[in-house]
Scaffold this active site. Structure first.
Site, PDB file in Angstrom:
ATOM      1  N   GLY A 175      34.919  38.407  36.469  1.00  0.00           N
ATOM      2  CA  GLY A 175      34.837  39.808  36.063  1.00  0.00           C
ATOM      3  C   GLY A 175      34.738  40.761  37.236  1.00  0.00           C
ATOM      4  O   GLY A 175      35.563  41.662  37.401  1.00  0.00           O
ATOM      5  N   LEU A 464      35.043  47.266  48.757  1.00  0.00           N
ATOM      6  CA  LEU A 464      34.114  47.367  47.640  1.00  0.00           C
ATOM      7  C   LEU A 464      33.376  46.060  47.365  1.00  0.00           C
ATOM      8  O   LEU A 464      32.174  46.062  47.101  1.00  0.00           O
ATOM      9  CB  LEU A 464      34.866  47.807  46.381  1.00  0.00           C
ATOM     10  N   TYR A 466      32.488  43.801  49.342  1.00  0.00           N
ATOM     11  CA  TYR A 466      31.445  43.548  50.343  1.00  0.00           C
ATOM     12  C   TYR A 466      30.457  44.709  50.266  1.00  0.00           C
ATOM     13  O   TYR A 466      30.305  45.498  51.194  1.00  0.00           O
ATOM     14  CB  TYR A 466      32.047  43.439  51.749  1.00  0.00           C
TER      15      TYR A 466
END
Length: 524
Positions: A175, A464, A466
């Site tokens: 997800g 994003l 990380y």
């Protein structure tokens, strides 16, 4: 299914007939969940009074910095086992002003999928893990709570020459990883995960299940790289699979500073993004252990082909590496996934199916950068000097771009980091002693500052997945647009404005918000 649907429609009617509560109403939220739970398909609700509450929380909390539920305002954990459980949670939470943190694999580096300073519930998706593979169409359907290890295993059981272009950590949840633009060692050949998403199921702010056709192309674009948590709850993805040969070659070669690692790594910067796109060659500078502490660089490769052909490519483009045939291992694609997960060559692929069951053992901090021109040797030496100040283990991963990444437009999906990048850096510090946290966070900031002259700027871009709150963040219950633009411009660059417009259209009341969520244009 029919009974569940009727009950859910009744819930929607009851909610829509009343004004939204502005103050969090915890009792009503829990009552709402219980009242709408179908006895034939009951919702599992864990509150702090449940004996398994703590273990459920910590088992999917990867970072020990955020592994204590008592440090949060967590009301309950909803362990979703059916998509109707997700719908009910969204509607009950919205009506009672309770924030949601959606957790698939728990890999959010800053714990933002399971922490908050305002009353909230964790929506655990790890029981929603079904996967189907259709070989003739080269597609797969995967629920949000499935791990990459489970997905890769399922694909391999169906075909030895199909794969999915995504990450190398087998416990990543589908997800969150896919929605953030997750990448792996097929990036130069096939791009990132979101480049292969052809459909999705999402529960929106009204509790409705949408697919690509019903959500529209704007929202479908946004959840491919913009992260799903700003727009709803991802239930599943339909993905395209990619072709791989039956024989793939890998190697891991180490060079220390005394063996000329700096010179080899400088040459790597010049060639790694220009190599054939079938070859992914990561460079990983890290501190060594022991009395004679130094920097060693691991050069880790995956080539879609034979060891003989790989030797020819390396000897032509990077002979300084000194690669030998005995360094190379030929194996199937599934076996390469255990190699990249740092298991010894020959390890059974059953390890890919392991799920976390214990609390996290280590604290860590990560940051990211994009590099557009080679870092000079004097700059590299400054980085080594700073890394050697750490008393804990610290490493960087330099991940090459080029290949197909140079051909995909920056606005094709919400993931913007494409042409013009030589490589992406991940900085990572890992420690065991809680008392060392402040020192390690300070040194990570110093290392990041040392790198500043050599990386992207205006804005200094970040990845994003990380997650790094240092690039900007809002308080849990507040979304300030100007602050959102600070971190948003680093994660999404020129795609931020469109993301904010999509947010305003599909979640105008900003229900789906968290510390680094995408703000609607008019948020306060």
């Amino acid at each position: 299914m029919k009974v569940v649907y009727v009950l859910f429609l009744a819930l929607l009617v009851s909610v829509s007939s009343q004004a939204l509560v502005q103050k969090p109403n915890i009792e009503n939220f829990l009552r709402c969940l219980r009242d709408r739970s179908n006895p034939k398909n009951p919702i599992t609700i864990l509150t702090p009074q449940n004996s398994t509450f703590d273990s459920s929380y910590v088992s999917y909390a990867k970072n020990k910095r955020y592994s204590n539920p008592n440090d949060t305002n967590l009301i309950a954990i909803v362990a979703a086992k059916h998509e109707s459980h997700v719908q009910t949670t969204v509607v009950c939470a919205k009506f009672n002003a309770i924030q949601i943190r959606t957790r698939s694999g728990g890999h959010d580096y800053e714990g933002l999928s399971y922490i908050s300073s305002v009353p909230f519930t964790v929506l655990d998706m790890n029981k929603l893990r079904s996967i189907t593979v259709d070989v003739p169409s080269k597609k797969a359907w995967v629920q949000a709570g499935a791990t990459l290890g489970e997905l890769y295993t399922k694909i391999s059981k169906s075909s030895k020459t199909l794969a999915f272009a995504a990450g190398v950590c087998p416990t990543l949840g589908a997800g969150g990883h896919i929605s953030g633009g997750g990448y792996g060692n097929l990036i130069r050949k096939y791009g990132v995960s979101v480049d292969h998403v052809v459909d999705a199921q999402l529960v929106d702010v009204n509790g409705k299940i949408l697919n690509r056709a019903s959500m529209g192309e704007d929202l479908f674009w946004a959840i491919r790289g913009g992260g799903g948590a700003s727009f709803g709850v991802i239930l599943s993805w339909t993905i395209k699979l990619v072709d791989v040969p039956e024989t793939i070659t890998v190697f891991n070669v180490n060079k220390t500073l005394g063996q000329g690692a700096t010179d080899v790594l400088y040459k790597w910067q010049l060639v790694s993004s220009k190599l054939p796109r079938e070859l992914f060659l990561r460079a990983m500078p890290q501190t060594t252990e022991g009395a004679n502490k130094t920097i060693a660089v691991n050069f880790i490769a995956q080539f879609l082909g034979s060891s003989k052909k790989l030797m020819e490519i390396i000897n032509k483009n990077l002979p300084e590496l000194g690669l030998k045939l005995e360094d190379c291992y030929e194996m199937s694609w599934l076996n390469t996934t255990t190699f990249w997960a740092d298991y010894p060559v020959g390890t059974s692929t059953s390890v890919l199916l392991k799920r976390p069951s214990n609390p996290p053992e280590a604290f860590f901090k990560s940051k990211s950068d994009y590099v557009k021109k080679p870092i000079p040797k004097e700059g590299m030496e400054k980085l080594w000097k700073t890394m050697l100040k750490f008393n804990s283990h610290v490493f960087m991963q330099w991940n090459p771009y080029g290949g197909v990444m140079d051909t995909i437009p920056t606005n094709a999906t919400a993931f913007p980091h494409r042409k013009g990048n030589l490589f992406k850096i991940q900085y990572f510090a890992l420690w065991i002693d809680a008392n060392a946290t402040e020192a390690n966070l300070g040194l990570m900031k110093e290392l990041y500052d040392v790198a500043e002259p050599y990386v992207s700027s205006n804005p200094r871009k970040a990845f994003l997945n990380y997650r790094d709150k240092d690039v900007g963040s809002n308080p849990s219950g507040v979304t300030n647009v100007e602050e959102g633009k600070i971190y948003g411009s680093k994660y999404f660059v020129g795609n931020l404005k469109r993301l904010m417009n999509v947010k305003a259209k599909y979640d105008p009341d900003n229900f789906f918000r968290y510390e680094q969520s995408i703000p609607p244009l008019f948020a306060m």
